[in-house]
Design a protein around this motif. Structure first.
Motif, PDB file in Angstrom:
ATOM      1  N   GLY A  60       4.221  16.007   0.048  1.00 52.90           N
ATOM      2  CA  GLY A  60       5.576  16.435   0.384  1.00 52.90           C
ATOM      3  C   GLY A  60       6.230  15.502   1.383  1.00 52.90           C
ATOM      4  N   PRO A  61       7.496  15.799   1.756  1.00 51.25           N
ATOM      5  CA  PRO A  61       8.279  14.891   2.599  1.00 51.25           C
ATOM      6  C   PRO A  61       7.700  14.689   3.993  1.00 51.25           C
ATOM      7  CG  PRO A  61       9.505  16.915   2.120  1.00 51.25           C
ATOM      8  CD  PRO A  61       8.275  16.955   1.289  1.00 51.25           C
ATOM      9  N   HIS A  62       7.058  15.737   4.546  1.00 48.03           N
ATOM     10  CA  HIS A  62       6.505  15.553   5.891  1.00 48.03           C
ATOM     11  C   HIS A  62       5.453  14.453   5.886  1.00 48.03           C
ATOM     12  CE1 HIS A  62       5.180  16.349   9.957  1.00 48.03           C
ATOM     13  NE2 HIS A  62       3.967  16.144   9.471  1.00 48.03           N
ATOM     14  N   LYS A  63       4.560  14.519   4.890  1.00 47.08           N
ATOM     15  CA  LYS A  63       3.492  13.519   4.799  1.00 47.08           C
ATOM     16  C   LYS A  63       4.061  12.142   4.452  1.00 47.08           C
ATOM     17  CE  LYS A  63      -0.570  15.734   5.315  1.00 47.08           C
ATOM     18  NZ  LYS A  63      -1.956  15.349   5.553  1.00 47.08           N
ATOM     19  N   ALA A  64       5.175  12.113   3.743  1.00 43.66           N
ATOM     20  CA  ALA A  64       5.795  10.824   3.421  1.00 43.66           C
ATOM     21  C   ALA A  64       6.266  10.138   4.704  1.00 43.66           C
ATOM     22  CB  ALA A  64       6.963  11.025   2.459  1.00 43.66           C
ATOM     23  N   ARG A  65       6.860  10.915   5.619  1.00 41.01           N
ATOM     24  CA  ARG A  65       7.281  10.348   6.914  1.00 41.01           C
ATOM     25  C   ARG A  65       6.068   9.850   7.685  1.00 41.01           C
ATOM     26  NH1 ARG A  65      10.825  14.586   6.932  1.00 41.01           N
ATOM     27  NH2 ARG A  65       9.462  15.904   8.179  1.00 41.01           N
ATOM     28  N   LEU A  66       5.024  10.665   7.693  1.00 40.19           N
ATOM     29  CA  LEU A  66       3.806  10.310   8.416  1.00 40.19           C
ATOM     30  C   LEU A  66       3.207   9.021   7.844  1.00 40.19           C
ATOM     31  CD1 LEU A  66       1.703  11.145  10.516  1.00 40.19           C
ATOM     32  CD2 LEU A  66       0.610  12.558   8.763  1.00 40.19           C
ATOM     33  N   ALA A  67       3.231   8.897   6.525  1.00 38.15           N
ATOM     34  CA  ALA A  67       2.667   7.703   5.881  1.00 38.15           C
ATOM     35  C   ALA A  67       3.369   6.450   6.387  1.00 38.15           C
ATOM     36  CB  ALA A  67       2.796   7.816   4.369  1.00 38.15           C
ATOM     37  N   ARG A  68       4.683   6.520   6.531  1.00 39.99           N
ATOM     38  CA  ARG A  68       5.414   5.340   7.010  1.00 39.99           C
ATOM     39  C   ARG A  68       5.062   5.048   8.463  1.00 39.99           C
ATOM     40  NH1 ARG A  68       9.037   7.414   3.480  1.00 39.99           N
ATOM     41  NH2 ARG A  68       9.292   6.146   1.602  1.00 39.99           N
ATOM     42  N   GLU A  69       4.911   6.108   9.272  1.00 38.46           N
ATOM     43  CA  GLU A  69       4.491   5.908  10.674  1.00 38.46           C
ATOM     44  C   GLU A  69       3.142   5.218  10.754  1.00 38.46           C
ATOM     45  OE1 GLU A  69       4.599   8.881  14.051  1.00 38.46           O
ATOM     46  OE2 GLU A  69       5.406  10.089  12.403  1.00 38.46           O
ATOM     47  N   LEU A  70       2.287   5.515   9.788  1.00 38.66           N
ATOM     48  CA  LEU A  70       0.936   4.949   9.796  1.00 38.66           C
ATOM     49  C   LEU A  70       0.904   3.529   9.243  1.00 38.66           C
ATOM     50  CD1 LEU A  70      -0.929   8.128   8.536  1.00 38.66           C
ATOM     51  CD2 LEU A  70      -1.300   7.021  10.749  1.00 38.66           C
ATOM     52  N   GLY A  71       2.015   3.075   8.701  1.00 41.44           N
ATOM     53  CA  GLY A  71       2.074   1.689   8.234  1.00 41.44           C
ATOM     54  C   GLY A  71       2.072   1.526   6.724  1.00 41.44           C
ATOM     55  N   TYR A  72       2.099   2.622   5.974  1.00 43.62           N
ATOM     56  CA  TYR A  72       2.213   2.497   4.514  1.00 43.62           C
ATOM     57  C   TYR A  72       3.586   1.925   4.167  1.00 43.62           C
ATOM     58  CZ  TYR A  72      -2.108   5.038   3.554  1.00 43.62           C
ATOM     59  OH  TYR A  72      -3.428   5.403   3.467  1.00 43.62           O
ATOM     60  N   ASP A  73       3.641   1.108   3.115  1.00 40.08           N
ATOM     61  CA  ASP A  73       4.907   0.524   2.685  1.00 40.08           C
ATOM     62  C   ASP A  73       5.803   1.581   2.069  1.00 40.08           C
ATOM     63  OD1 ASP A  73       4.448  -2.452   3.040  1.00 40.08           O
ATOM     64  OD2 ASP A  73       2.657  -1.846   1.929  1.00 40.08           O
ATOM     65  N   ASP A  74       5.173   2.601   1.499  1.00 37.59           N
ATOM     66  CA  ASP A  74       5.906   3.506   0.646  1.00 37.59           C
ATOM     67  C   ASP A  74       5.087   4.787   0.513  1.00 37.59           C
ATOM     68  OD1 ASP A  74       7.792   4.309  -1.112  1.00 37.59           O
ATOM     69  OD2 ASP A  74       7.012   3.195  -2.829  1.00 37.59           O
ATOM     70  N   ALA A  75       5.760   5.878   0.115  1.00 28.23           N
ATOM     71  CA  ALA A  75       5.033   7.119  -0.163  1.00 28.23           C
ATOM     72  C   ALA A  75       5.670   7.780  -1.372  1.00 28.23           C
ATOM     73  CB  ALA A  75       5.099   8.047   1.043  1.00 28.23           C
ATOM     74  N   THR A  76       4.861   8.388  -2.189  1.00 26.31           N
ATOM     75  CA  THR A  76       5.382   9.046  -3.384  1.00 26.31           C
ATOM     76  C   THR A  76       4.587  10.317  -3.657  1.00 26.31           C
ATOM     77  OG1 THR A  76       5.781   8.823  -5.759  1.00 26.31           O
ATOM     78  CG2 THR A  76       3.876   7.643  -4.886  1.00 26.31           C
ATOM     79  N   THR A  77       5.280  11.312  -4.223  1.00 26.92           N
ATOM     80  CA  THR A  77       4.576  12.520  -4.656  1.00 26.92           C
ATOM     81  C   THR A  77       4.189  12.399  -6.130  1.00 26.92           C
ATOM     82  OG1 THR A  77       6.708  13.523  -5.193  1.00 26.92           O
ATOM     83  CG2 THR A  77       5.767  14.046  -3.039  1.00 26.92           C
ATOM     84  N   ASP A  78       4.734  11.392  -6.793  1.00 26.28           N
ATOM     85  CA  ASP A  78       4.579  11.313  -8.247  1.00 26.28           C
ATOM     86  C   ASP A  78       4.451   9.847  -8.675  1.00 26.28           C
ATOM     87  OD1 ASP A  78       4.584  11.923 -10.931  1.00 26.28           O
ATOM     88  OD2 ASP A  78       6.778  12.081 -11.062  1.00 26.28           O
ATOM     89  N   PRO A  79       3.272   9.264  -8.499  1.00 20.69           N
ATOM     90  CA  PRO A  79       3.128   7.837  -8.804  1.00 20.69           C
ATOM     91  C   PRO A  79       3.308   7.563 -10.299  1.00 20.69           C
ATOM     92  CG  PRO A  79       0.979   8.807  -8.379  1.00 20.69           C
ATOM     93  CD  PRO A  79       1.998   9.877  -8.078  1.00 20.69           C
ATOM     94  N   VAL A  84       0.850  -1.188   0.000  1.00 19.30           N
ATOM     95  CA  VAL A  84       0.000   0.000   0.000  1.00 19.30           C
ATOM     96  C   VAL A  84       0.887   1.240   0.000  1.00 19.30           C
ATOM     97  CG1 VAL A  84      -2.012   1.108   1.034  1.00 19.30           C
ATOM     98  CG2 VAL A  84      -1.612  -1.330   1.457  1.00 19.30           C
ATOM     99  N   THR A  85       0.732   2.049  -1.030  1.00 27.66           N
ATOM    100  CA  THR A  85       1.539   3.259  -1.205  1.00 27.66           C
ATOM    101  C   THR A  85       0.664   4.481  -0.955  1.00 27.66           C
ATOM    102  OG1 THR A  85       2.931   2.202  -2.866  1.00 27.66           O
ATOM    103  CG2 THR A  85       2.865   4.613  -2.901  1.00 27.66           C
TER     104      THR A  85
END
Ligand SMILES: [Zn+2]
Ligand SMILES: [Zn+2]
Length: 320
Positions: free
Chosen positions: A191-210, A185-186
């Protein structure tokens, strides 16, 4: 008792009101603040004329203090938003959440931004385990919505899923997608702040540009038309897309994207979660309530919570 009465957009008042009686009377332990509550506050919503004034709040967690027999006094409880009529064609089809005559907790009947709330017989109530913390248990309704959204999007075992919208629903959609068997689940973030938060929440990955065509299933819970446009390019041909929110403008859409170039299945989701509560409540023990709940307010401060535009903000709750 104390309650917040919504008189109109920008006009919510903390008042003393009559004690509720009849049905199942519940002492509110906590009530989540939903994006829908913010829309009532701003007046930017798609629901037409509302019967002001009313007590808002539909993300209820409480304990039974007077019973009509459905649950014992002392039981911890939540309730579904929709109180269906059980007599119309939608109800007869088993789609009570789409009942056009039904009432809603927190507008048609008094809601949870109060010390106590009365749930009539048509309200669908669910027991909540005492073992869950307040910050977990108060997420029952949004978790049911997240599960409904994931199911509407058509997540199947082994799918790679992209979710846009890291708010109250996006914070829970990752758990719901895993429960439906998603392999990865990506989070699609800004932005980078939300990418960190996504990982804390259990997302495998985060991207600004899928990447184009990279996902089996895409799900928008952001309510952003632009995010939906991005997601419809990120889903692979033959894939599925879920659109779950309230949108403030139309999306200009090249239908060839859905048809000739994609054979996509697009499913809308209504913000009321039917039949998802028992499984959603079972998922809450795996949720870190301290990450998802980003603010706690007494009733007196609800208006500040609604008016605040501080970021980031996932789920704010009111403790009466
Ligand atoms: Zn809600
Ligand atoms: Zn009905």
């Amino acid at each position: 008792m104390r309650a917040v009465l919504a008189h109109g957009p920008g006009d919510f008042r903390r008042l003393e009101v009559e004690e509720p009686t009849g049905g199942l009377v519940v002492a509110v332990e906590a009530a989540g603040v939903c994006a829908a509550d913010r829309m009532l506050w701003t007046g930017r919503h798609p629901w037409g004329e509302l019967a002001w004034p009313f007590i808002p709040g539909h993300e209820l967690l409480g304990r039974v203090v007077a019973t009509d027999g459905r649950l014992p006094v002392g039981a911890r409880v939540t309730a579904e938003v929709k109180l269906p009529c059980e007599a119309c064609p939608a109800c007869e089809r088993g789609q009570q959440h789409l009942c056009p005559r039904g009432l809603h907790l927190g507008s048609g009947i008094p809601g949870a931004f109060a010390e106590r709330v009365s749930l009539p017989a048509s309200a669908r109530v669910h027991a909540v385990p005492d073992a869950l913390s307040t910050r977990q248990a108060v997420l029952a309704e949004p978790m049911a919505c997240a599960l409904h959204a994931v199911r509407r999007a058509g997540v199947r075992p082994g799918d790679h899923v992209a979710v846009a919208g890291l708010g109250g629903l996006g914070a829970l959609a990752v758990q719901a997608a895993r429960a439906e068997g998603a392999a990865a689940v990506t989070a699609v973030v800004r932005g980078p702040h939300k990418a960190r938060l996504a990982r804390e929440l259990g997302y495998d990955d985060a991207t600004t540009d899928p990447a184009d065509g990279a996902y089996d299933v895409v799900l928008d819970v952001s309510g952003s038309v632009d995010a939906v446009a991005v997601l419809l390019r990120a889903v692979r041909p033959g894939g599925r897309a879920g659109v779950y929110g309230v949108y403030d403008r139309p999306l200009p859409l090249d239908l060839n994207l859905l048809a000739e170039f994609g054979e996509l299945t697009v499913a809308g989701g209504h913000l009321v979660a039917p039949g998802c509560f028992p499984e959603a409540i079972a998922l809450l023990s795996g949720v870190d309530g301290d990450v998802v709940v980003t603010g706690e307010h007494p009733l007196e401060r609800l208006v500040d919570a609604l008016a605040s535009t501080d970021r980031p903000r996932l789920k704010e709750i009111v403790l009466p």
